[in-house]
Design a protein around this motif. Structure first.
Motif, PDB file in Angstrom:
ATOM      1  N   TYR A 125      -0.893  18.164  -3.261  1.00  0.00           N
ATOM      2  CA  TYR A 125       0.233  17.308  -2.849  1.00  0.00           C
ATOM      3  C   TYR A 125      -0.193  16.905  -1.331  1.00  0.00           C
ATOM      4  CZ  TYR A 125       4.656  15.011  -2.272  1.00  0.00           C
ATOM      5  OH  TYR A 125       5.779  13.810  -1.914  1.00  0.00           O
ATOM      6  N   ILE A 126      -0.279  17.797  -0.430  1.00  0.00           N
ATOM      7  CA  ILE A 126      -0.236  17.617   0.836  1.00  0.00           C
ATOM      8  C   ILE A 126      -1.733  16.889   1.246  1.00  0.00           C
ATOM      9  CG2 ILE A 126      -0.573  18.547   3.398  1.00  0.00           C
ATOM     10  CD1 ILE A 126       2.035  18.366   2.497  1.00  0.00           C
ATOM     11  N   ALA A 135     -11.102   8.574   6.946  1.00  0.00           N
ATOM     12  CA  ALA A 135     -11.962   9.165   5.685  1.00  0.00           C
ATOM     13  C   ALA A 135     -12.629  10.260   6.034  1.00  0.00           C
ATOM     14  CB  ALA A 135     -12.619   8.233   4.881  1.00  0.00           C
ATOM     15  N   ALA A 136     -13.648  10.182   7.204  1.00  0.00           N
ATOM     16  CA  ALA A 136     -14.519  11.195   7.517  1.00  0.00           C
ATOM     17  C   ALA A 136     -13.736  12.436   7.782  1.00  0.00           C
ATOM     18  CB  ALA A 136     -15.364  10.684   8.500  1.00  0.00           C
ATOM     19  N   PHE A 137     -12.567  12.390   8.753  1.00  0.00           N
ATOM     20  CA  PHE A 137     -11.687  13.261   8.880  1.00  0.00           C
ATOM     21  C   PHE A 137     -11.260  14.219   8.074  1.00  0.00           C
ATOM     22  CE2 PHE A 137      -7.358  14.647  10.029  1.00  0.00           C
ATOM     23  CZ  PHE A 137      -7.796  15.981  10.788  1.00  0.00           C
ATOM     24  N   ILE A 138     -10.698  13.540   6.827  1.00  0.00           N
ATOM     25  CA  ILE A 138     -10.172  13.882   5.747  1.00  0.00           C
ATOM     26  C   ILE A 138     -11.179  14.782   4.743  1.00  0.00           C
ATOM     27  CG2 ILE A 138      -9.287  13.506   3.437  1.00  0.00           C
ATOM     28  CD1 ILE A 138      -6.980  13.501   5.461  1.00  0.00           C
ATOM     29  N   SER A 139     -12.491  14.279   4.804  1.00  0.00           N
ATOM     30  CA  SER A 139     -13.639  14.947   4.148  1.00  0.00           C
ATOM     31  C   SER A 139     -13.914  16.019   4.613  1.00  0.00           C
ATOM     32  CB  SER A 139     -14.714  13.855   4.065  1.00  0.00           C
ATOM     33  OG  SER A 139     -15.814  14.383   3.591  1.00  0.00           O
ATOM     34  N   LEU A 141      -2.103  12.916   2.447  1.00  0.00           N
ATOM     35  CA  LEU A 141      -2.807  12.650   3.822  1.00  0.00           C
ATOM     36  C   LEU A 141      -3.918  11.596   3.476  1.00  0.00           C
ATOM     37  CD1 LEU A 141      -2.728  16.391   5.602  1.00  0.00           C
ATOM     38  CD2 LEU A 141      -1.698  14.052   6.204  1.00  0.00           C
ATOM     39  N   GLY A 142      -4.701  11.891   2.298  1.00  0.00           N
ATOM     40  CA  GLY A 142      -5.699  11.335   2.193  1.00  0.00           C
ATOM     41  C   GLY A 142      -5.451   9.584   1.787  1.00  0.00           C
ATOM     42  N   LEU A 143      -4.281   9.590   1.020  1.00  0.00           N
ATOM     43  CA  LEU A 143      -3.821   8.340   0.847  1.00  0.00           C
ATOM     44  C   LEU A 143      -3.384   7.517   2.273  1.00  0.00           C
ATOM     45  CD1 LEU A 143      -1.852   8.782  -2.474  1.00  0.00           C
ATOM     46  CD2 LEU A 143      -4.142   7.559  -2.268  1.00  0.00           C
ATOM     47  N   ARG A 180       0.843  -1.322   0.036  1.00  0.00           N
ATOM     48  CA  ARG A 180       0.097   0.093   0.034  1.00  0.00           C
ATOM     49  C   ARG A 180       1.031   1.325  -0.016  1.00  0.00           C
ATOM     50  NH1 ARG A 180      -5.530   0.202   1.259  1.00  0.00           N
ATOM     51  NH2 ARG A 180      -5.297   2.113   0.908  1.00  0.00           N
ATOM     52  N   LEU A 181       1.840   1.298   0.718  1.00  0.00           N
ATOM     53  CA  LEU A 181       2.906   2.395   1.115  1.00  0.00           C
ATOM     54  C   LEU A 181       3.685   2.697  -0.589  1.00  0.00           C
ATOM     55  CD1 LEU A 181       4.468   1.981   4.239  1.00  0.00           C
ATOM     56  CD2 LEU A 181       2.789   4.059   3.591  1.00  0.00           C
ATOM     57  N   LEU A 182       3.824   1.460  -1.173  1.00  0.00           N
ATOM     58  CA  LEU A 182       4.360   1.679  -2.396  1.00  0.00           C
ATOM     59  C   LEU A 182       3.455   1.996  -3.705  1.00  0.00           C
ATOM     60  CD1 LEU A 182       6.683  -1.694  -2.726  1.00  0.00           C
ATOM     61  CD2 LEU A 182       7.378   0.708  -2.435  1.00  0.00           C
ATOM     62  N   LEU A 183       2.223   1.762  -3.302  1.00  0.00           N
ATOM     63  CA  LEU A 183       1.174   2.163  -4.342  1.00  0.00           C
ATOM     64  C   LEU A 183       0.959   3.830  -4.137  1.00  0.00           C
ATOM     65  CD1 LEU A 183      -1.530  -0.468  -4.341  1.00  0.00           C
ATOM     66  CD2 LEU A 183       0.143   0.256  -6.280  1.00  0.00           C
ATOM     67  N   VAL A 184       1.504   4.420  -3.038  1.00  0.00           N
ATOM     68  CA  VAL A 184       1.108   5.965  -2.801  1.00  0.00           C
ATOM     69  C   VAL A 184       2.031   6.888  -3.773  1.00  0.00           C
ATOM     70  CG1 VAL A 184       1.594   8.023  -1.258  1.00  0.00           C
ATOM     71  CG2 VAL A 184       0.665   5.702  -0.378  1.00  0.00           C
TER      72      VAL A 184
END
Length: 360
Positions: free
Chosen positions: A330-331, A287-291, A335-337, A8-12
Protein backbone atom coordinates in the motif's frame (compact mmCIF):
# COMPACT_ATOMS: atom_id res chain seq x y z
CA UNK A 1 -3.66 22.73 -13.81
CA UNK A 2 -5.76 22.60 -10.65
CA UNK A 3 -8.50 20.53 -12.27
CA UNK A 4 -5.90 18.16 -13.71
CA UNK A 5 -4.34 17.63 -10.27
CA UNK A 6 -7.75 16.95 -8.74
CA UNK A 7 -8.50 14.35 -11.42
CA UNK A 8 -5.13 12.67 -10.90
CA UNK A 9 -5.58 12.59 -7.13
CA UNK A 10 -9.06 11.12 -7.50
CA UNK A 11 -7.66 8.41 -9.77
CA UNK A 12 -5.28 7.37 -6.98
CA UNK A 13 -8.18 5.85 -5.02
CA UNK A 14 -9.46 3.32 -7.63
CA UNK A 15 -5.88 2.52 -8.68
CA UNK A 16 -4.91 1.69 -5.11
CA UNK A 17 -8.07 -0.37 -4.68
CA UNK A 18 -7.44 -2.32 -7.89
CA UNK A 19 -3.81 -3.12 -7.05
CA UNK A 20 -4.61 -4.19 -3.49
CA UNK A 21 -7.61 -6.26 -4.65
CA UNK A 22 -5.63 -8.10 -7.33
CA UNK A 23 -2.81 -8.92 -4.93
CA UNK A 24 -5.27 -10.01 -2.25
CA UNK A 25 -6.92 -12.44 -4.69
CA UNK A 26 -3.55 -13.80 -5.85
CA UNK A 27 -2.40 -14.35 -2.26
CA UNK A 28 -5.49 -16.45 -1.50
CA UNK A 29 -4.17 -19.12 -3.90
CA UNK A 30 -0.58 -19.04 -2.65
CA UNK A 31 0.36 -22.11 -0.56
CA UNK A 32 2.17 -21.91 2.74
CA UNK A 33 0.20 -19.18 4.47
CA UNK A 34 0.59 -18.16 8.14
CA UNK A 35 -1.81 -20.87 9.32
CA UNK A 36 0.19 -23.57 7.53
CA UNK A 37 3.46 -22.14 8.83
CA UNK A 38 2.20 -22.14 12.41
CA UNK A 39 1.01 -25.73 12.04
CA UNK A 40 4.38 -26.72 10.58
CA UNK A 41 6.10 -25.02 13.51
CA UNK A 42 3.92 -26.95 15.99
CA UNK A 43 4.69 -30.21 14.27
CA UNK A 44 8.37 -29.36 14.19
CA UNK A 45 8.32 -28.98 17.98
CA UNK A 46 7.02 -32.47 18.47
CA UNK A 47 3.22 -32.48 18.08
CA UNK A 48 1.84 -33.97 21.33
CA UNK A 49 4.68 -32.61 23.46
CA UNK A 50 3.48 -29.06 22.90
CA UNK A 51 0.98 -27.91 25.49
CA UNK A 52 0.10 -24.36 24.39
CA UNK A 53 1.76 -21.83 22.13
CA UNK A 54 1.52 -18.07 22.31
CA UNK A 55 -0.23 -16.43 19.38
CA UNK A 56 -0.66 -12.87 18.18
CA UNK A 57 -1.34 -10.46 21.02
CA UNK A 58 -0.46 -13.04 23.64
CA UNK A 59 -3.40 -15.35 22.85
CA UNK A 60 -2.81 -19.02 23.57
CA UNK A 61 -3.88 -21.95 21.44
CA UNK A 62 -3.85 -25.59 22.42
CA UNK A 63 -1.76 -28.08 20.46
CA UNK A 64 -3.16 -31.61 20.86
CA UNK A 65 -2.96 -34.25 18.14
CA UNK A 66 -5.59 -35.15 15.54
CA UNK A 67 -6.69 -34.71 11.93
CA UNK A 68 -6.10 -31.36 10.17
CA UNK A 69 -7.25 -29.36 7.19
CA UNK A 70 -4.34 -30.11 4.90
CA UNK A 71 -1.49 -32.58 4.68
CA UNK A 72 0.81 -30.61 6.99
CA UNK A 73 -1.93 -30.53 9.66
CA UNK A 74 -2.30 -34.27 9.98
CA UNK A 75 -1.78 -35.31 13.56
CA UNK A 76 -3.22 -32.06 14.96
CA UNK A 77 -6.65 -31.76 16.51
CA UNK A 78 -9.15 -29.94 14.22
CA UNK A 79 -10.00 -27.64 17.14
CA UNK A 80 -6.35 -26.60 17.32
CA UNK A 81 -6.33 -25.79 13.61
CA UNK A 82 -9.56 -23.81 14.06
CA UNK A 83 -7.98 -21.86 16.93
CA UNK A 84 -4.95 -21.05 14.79
CA UNK A 85 -7.17 -19.89 11.93
CA UNK A 86 -9.14 -17.71 14.34
CA UNK A 87 -5.92 -16.28 15.80
CA UNK A 88 -4.80 -15.08 12.35
CA UNK A 89 -8.30 -13.97 11.32
CA UNK A 90 -8.74 -16.72 8.73
CA UNK A 91 -11.98 -17.94 10.28
CA UNK A 92 -13.77 -15.20 8.28
CA UNK A 93 -14.63 -15.41 4.56
CA UNK A 94 -12.13 -13.74 2.18
CA UNK A 95 -14.52 -10.93 1.23
CA UNK A 96 -15.07 -10.05 4.87
CA UNK A 97 -11.31 -10.05 5.54
CA UNK A 98 -10.77 -7.82 2.50
CA UNK A 99 -13.45 -5.39 3.69
CA UNK A 100 -11.92 -5.20 7.19
CA UNK A 101 -8.50 -4.58 5.65
CA UNK A 102 -9.77 -1.76 3.42
CA UNK A 103 -11.61 -0.13 6.31
CA UNK A 104 -8.38 -0.02 8.31
CA UNK A 105 -6.39 1.29 5.35
CA UNK A 106 -8.62 4.37 5.15
CA UNK A 107 -7.13 5.45 8.47
CA UNK A 108 -3.67 3.98 7.73
CA UNK A 109 -4.29 1.19 10.23
CA UNK A 110 -2.53 -1.79 8.66
CA UNK A 111 -2.98 -4.11 11.64
CA UNK A 112 -0.23 -6.03 13.41
CA UNK A 113 2.44 -8.29 12.04
CA UNK A 114 1.55 -11.97 12.39
CA UNK A 115 5.04 -13.02 13.43
CA UNK A 116 6.67 -9.88 14.87
CA UNK A 117 3.55 -8.87 16.84
CA UNK A 118 4.21 -5.18 16.15
CA UNK A 119 1.95 -2.61 14.45
CA UNK A 120 2.72 -2.62 10.74
CA UNK A 121 2.83 1.17 10.58
CA UNK A 122 5.44 1.19 13.35
CA UNK A 123 7.56 -1.36 11.46
CA UNK A 124 7.33 0.70 8.27
CA UNK A 125 8.28 3.85 10.18
CA UNK A 126 11.34 2.11 11.60
CA UNK A 127 12.53 0.87 8.19
CA UNK A 128 11.61 3.89 6.07
CA UNK A 129 14.62 6.13 6.99
CA UNK A 130 17.07 3.46 5.83
CA UNK A 131 15.42 2.98 2.44
CA UNK A 132 14.83 6.70 1.88
CA UNK A 133 18.47 7.47 2.70
CA UNK A 134 19.71 4.82 0.32
CA UNK A 135 17.28 5.74 -2.47
CA UNK A 136 17.73 9.51 -2.19
CA UNK A 137 21.53 9.60 -2.13
CA UNK A 138 21.78 6.99 -4.87
CA UNK A 139 19.34 8.83 -7.14
CA UNK A 140 21.08 12.17 -6.63
CA UNK A 141 24.50 10.69 -7.40
CA UNK A 142 23.14 8.86 -10.45
CA UNK A 143 21.91 12.20 -11.81
CA UNK A 144 25.09 14.07 -10.90
CA UNK A 145 27.17 11.47 -12.73
CA UNK A 146 24.91 10.69 -15.67
CA UNK A 147 23.88 14.17 -16.81
CA UNK A 148 27.39 15.69 -17.23
CA UNK A 149 28.67 12.43 -18.72
CA UNK A 150 25.74 12.20 -21.14
CA UNK A 151 26.17 15.82 -22.25
CA UNK A 152 29.91 15.29 -22.77
CA UNK A 153 29.25 12.17 -24.83
CA UNK A 154 26.69 13.99 -26.97
CA UNK A 155 29.01 16.92 -27.66
CA UNK A 156 31.90 14.55 -28.47
CA UNK A 157 29.78 11.97 -30.30
CA UNK A 158 32.02 9.50 -32.12
CA UNK A 159 35.25 10.68 -30.48
CA UNK A 160 37.68 8.55 -28.49
CA UNK A 161 36.15 9.91 -25.29
CA UNK A 162 32.70 8.76 -26.42
CA UNK A 163 33.97 5.29 -27.31
CA UNK A 164 35.95 4.88 -24.07
CA UNK A 165 33.09 6.02 -21.83
CA UNK A 166 30.70 3.77 -23.76
CA UNK A 167 32.78 0.84 -22.50
CA UNK A 168 32.23 2.03 -18.92
CA UNK A 169 28.51 2.40 -19.62
CA UNK A 170 28.36 -1.14 -21.01
CA UNK A 171 29.96 -2.43 -17.81
CA UNK A 172 27.28 -0.56 -15.85
CA UNK A 173 24.61 -2.26 -17.96
CA UNK A 174 26.15 -5.70 -17.62
CA UNK A 175 27.09 -5.78 -13.92
CA UNK A 176 24.10 -5.92 -11.52
CA UNK A 177 24.25 -3.61 -8.52
CA UNK A 178 24.24 -6.48 -6.01
CA UNK A 179 27.20 -8.16 -7.75
CA UNK A 180 29.17 -4.92 -7.62
CA UNK A 181 28.17 -4.63 -3.95
CA UNK A 182 29.78 -8.02 -3.27
CA UNK A 183 32.93 -6.84 -5.06
CA UNK A 184 33.04 -3.71 -2.90
CA UNK A 185 32.69 -5.82 0.25
CA UNK A 186 35.56 -8.05 -0.86
CA UNK A 187 37.81 -5.12 -1.73
CA UNK A 188 37.02 -2.46 0.88
CA UNK A 189 35.00 -3.94 3.77
CA UNK A 190 37.35 -6.53 5.16
CA UNK A 191 36.50 -9.30 2.71
CA UNK A 192 39.95 -10.22 1.43
CA UNK A 193 41.85 -6.98 0.97
CA UNK A 194 41.23 -3.64 2.68
CA UNK A 195 39.04 -2.91 5.69
CA UNK A 196 38.23 0.76 5.14
CA UNK A 197 34.44 0.88 5.30
CA UNK A 198 31.95 -0.73 7.71
CA UNK A 199 29.87 -3.67 6.58
CA UNK A 200 26.71 -3.46 8.69
CA UNK A 201 24.03 -0.85 9.34
CA UNK A 202 24.04 2.94 9.00
CA UNK A 203 25.62 3.82 12.34
CA UNK A 204 28.43 2.58 14.53
CA UNK A 205 27.79 1.15 18.01
CA UNK A 206 27.49 3.97 20.53
CA UNK A 207 27.12 6.65 17.84
CA UNK A 208 24.01 8.04 19.55
CA UNK A 209 26.24 9.55 22.27
CA UNK A 210 28.58 11.29 19.82
CA UNK A 211 28.46 14.94 18.77
CA UNK A 212 26.33 15.94 15.76
CA UNK A 213 29.27 16.33 13.32
CA UNK A 214 30.67 12.95 14.38
CA UNK A 215 27.28 11.27 13.87
CA UNK A 216 26.91 12.85 10.43
CA UNK A 217 30.40 11.74 9.39
CA UNK A 218 29.72 8.23 10.69
CA UNK A 219 26.44 8.08 8.74
CA UNK A 220 28.13 9.17 5.50
CA UNK A 221 30.95 6.68 6.12
CA UNK A 222 28.41 3.84 6.33
CA UNK A 223 26.54 5.05 3.23
CA UNK A 224 29.53 5.04 0.86
CA UNK A 225 29.60 1.40 -0.28
CA UNK A 226 25.84 0.71 -0.65
CA UNK A 227 25.35 4.04 -2.43
CA UNK A 228 28.23 3.39 -4.85
CA UNK A 229 26.84 -0.08 -5.57
CA UNK A 230 23.44 1.36 -6.54
CA UNK A 231 24.97 4.21 -8.56
CA UNK A 232 27.05 1.82 -10.67
CA UNK A 233 23.98 -0.28 -11.35
CA UNK A 234 21.79 2.71 -12.27
CA UNK A 235 23.85 5.35 -14.06
CA UNK A 236 24.22 3.61 -17.44
CA UNK A 237 20.63 3.96 -18.64
CA UNK A 238 20.34 7.62 -17.63
CA UNK A 239 23.68 8.44 -19.26
CA UNK A 240 22.56 7.06 -22.61
CA UNK A 241 19.15 8.75 -22.28
CA UNK A 242 20.87 12.10 -21.65
CA UNK A 243 23.19 11.63 -24.62
CA UNK A 244 20.38 10.69 -27.00
CA UNK A 245 18.17 13.57 -25.84
CA UNK A 246 20.96 16.09 -26.40
CA UNK A 247 21.93 14.59 -29.76
CA UNK A 248 18.33 14.86 -30.92
CA UNK A 249 18.09 18.51 -29.90
CA UNK A 250 21.55 19.45 -31.22
CA UNK A 251 20.57 18.29 -34.70
CA UNK A 252 17.34 20.30 -34.83
CA UNK A 253 16.88 23.39 -36.97
CA UNK A 254 16.74 25.91 -34.12
CA UNK A 255 20.29 25.07 -33.02
CA UNK A 256 21.53 25.50 -36.57
CA UNK A 257 19.80 28.88 -36.69
CA UNK A 258 21.32 29.94 -33.35
CA UNK A 259 24.82 29.06 -34.60
CA UNK A 260 24.19 30.93 -37.85
CA UNK A 261 23.32 34.04 -35.82
CA UNK A 262 26.76 33.90 -34.21
CA UNK A 263 25.87 32.34 -30.84
CA UNK A 264 28.77 30.53 -29.15
CA UNK A 265 28.70 26.77 -28.75
CA UNK A 266 28.31 27.09 -24.99
CA UNK A 267 25.37 29.48 -25.40
CA UNK A 268 23.71 27.20 -27.93
CA UNK A 269 24.19 24.17 -25.70
CA UNK A 270 23.16 25.57 -22.33
CA UNK A 271 20.77 28.37 -23.35
CA UNK A 272 18.85 26.69 -26.17
CA UNK A 273 19.40 22.93 -26.05
CA UNK A 274 19.56 22.30 -22.32
CA UNK A 275 15.93 23.09 -21.39
CA UNK A 276 14.42 21.00 -24.18
CA UNK A 277 16.81 18.07 -23.73
CA UNK A 278 16.48 17.96 -19.94
CA UNK A 279 12.68 17.92 -19.94
CA UNK A 280 12.36 14.13 -19.99
CA UNK A 281 15.40 13.55 -17.77
CA UNK A 282 14.58 15.87 -14.87
CA UNK A 283 10.86 15.13 -14.96
CA UNK A 284 11.74 11.45 -14.58
CA UNK A 285 13.52 12.06 -11.25
CA UNK A 286 10.56 11.00 -9.03
CA UNK A 287 10.14 7.75 -10.97
CA UNK A 288 13.88 7.07 -10.79
CA UNK A 289 13.83 7.63 -7.02
CA UNK A 290 10.92 5.24 -6.56
CA UNK A 291 12.62 2.67 -8.78
CA UNK A 292 15.84 2.70 -6.76
CA UNK A 293 13.98 2.91 -3.45
CA UNK A 294 11.71 -0.09 -3.95
CA UNK A 295 13.33 -2.36 -6.53
CA UNK A 296 17.08 -1.96 -6.80
CA UNK A 297 17.92 -1.73 -3.11
CA UNK A 298 16.66 -5.10 -1.86
CA UNK A 299 19.78 -7.21 -2.48
CA UNK A 300 22.05 -4.30 -1.53
CA UNK A 301 20.17 -4.02 1.78
CA UNK A 302 20.74 -7.73 2.37
CA UNK A 303 24.45 -7.60 1.50
CA UNK A 304 25.17 -4.59 3.73
CA UNK A 305 22.72 -5.63 6.49
CA UNK A 306 20.59 -2.50 6.03
CA UNK A 307 17.25 -3.15 7.66
CA UNK A 308 15.06 -1.20 5.24
CA UNK A 309 11.67 -1.48 3.57
CA UNK A 310 12.93 -3.74 0.80
CA UNK A 311 14.19 -6.32 3.27
CA UNK A 312 11.04 -6.01 5.37
CA UNK A 313 8.80 -6.61 2.35
CA UNK A 314 10.90 -9.57 1.19
CA UNK A 315 10.88 -11.26 4.60
CA UNK A 316 7.14 -10.69 5.01
CA UNK A 317 6.50 -12.29 1.60
CA UNK A 318 8.63 -15.31 2.53
CA UNK A 319 6.82 -15.75 5.85
CA UNK A 320 3.39 -14.89 4.38
CA UNK A 321 3.03 -12.08 6.91
CA UNK A 322 0.01 -10.64 5.12
CA UNK A 323 -0.50 -7.44 7.18
CA UNK A 324 3.12 -6.41 6.52
CA UNK A 325 2.94 -7.54 2.88
CA UNK A 326 -0.16 -5.52 2.09
CA UNK A 327 0.89 -2.60 4.29
CA UNK A 328 4.23 -2.18 2.48
CA UNK A 329 2.50 -2.72 -0.88
CA UNK A 330 0.00 0.00 0.00
CA UNK A 331 2.78 2.44 0.93
CA UNK A 332 4.86 1.56 -2.15
CA UNK A 333 1.89 2.01 -4.48
CA UNK A 334 0.72 5.24 -2.88
CA UNK A 335 4.19 6.79 -3.05
CA UNK A 336 4.61 5.64 -6.64
CA UNK A 337 1.31 7.20 -7.73
CA UNK A 338 2.05 10.46 -5.92
CA UNK A 339 5.52 10.61 -7.45
CA UNK A 340 4.00 10.27 -10.91
CA UNK A 341 1.93 13.36 -10.20
CA UNK A 342 5.06 15.17 -8.98
CA UNK A 343 6.74 14.19 -12.25
CA UNK A 344 3.89 15.80 -14.23
CA UNK A 345 4.29 18.96 -12.16
CA UNK A 346 8.01 19.02 -12.96
CA UNK A 347 7.17 18.94 -16.67
CA UNK A 348 5.23 22.20 -16.31
CA UNK A 349 7.95 23.77 -14.14
CA UNK A 350 10.72 22.97 -16.63
CA UNK A 351 8.67 23.92 -19.70
CA UNK A 352 5.70 26.26 -18.97
CA UNK A 353 4.45 25.66 -22.52
CA UNK A 354 3.17 22.24 -21.42
CA UNK A 355 -0.50 22.47 -20.45
CA UNK A 356 -2.16 19.30 -19.24
CA UNK A 357 -5.52 21.09 -19.10
CA UNK A 358 -5.47 21.47 -22.88
CA UNK A 359 -5.18 17.73 -23.46
CA UNK A 360 -8.28 15.77 -24.45
Amino acid sequence: MGAYLIRRLLLVVPTLFGIIAINFVVVQFAPGGPVEQMIAELRGHGGESIGRVSGQGGAEVAAPVGEGLYRGARGLDPHTVADIRRMFGFDKPPLERFGIMLKGYLSFDFGRSFFLDEPVLKLIGQKMPVSVSLGLWSTLLVYFVSIPLGIAKAVRDGSRFDVATSGVVLVGYAVPGFLFAILLVVLFAGGSFLSIFPLRGLTSPGAADWSWPARAADYLWHMVLPTVALVVGGFAGLTMLTKNCFLEEIRKQYTVTARAKGASEQRVLYRHVFRNAMLLIIAGFPAAFISILFTSALLVEIIFSLNGLGLLGFESAIRRDYPVMFGTLYIFTLLGLLMQIVGDLLYTVIDPRIDFEARR
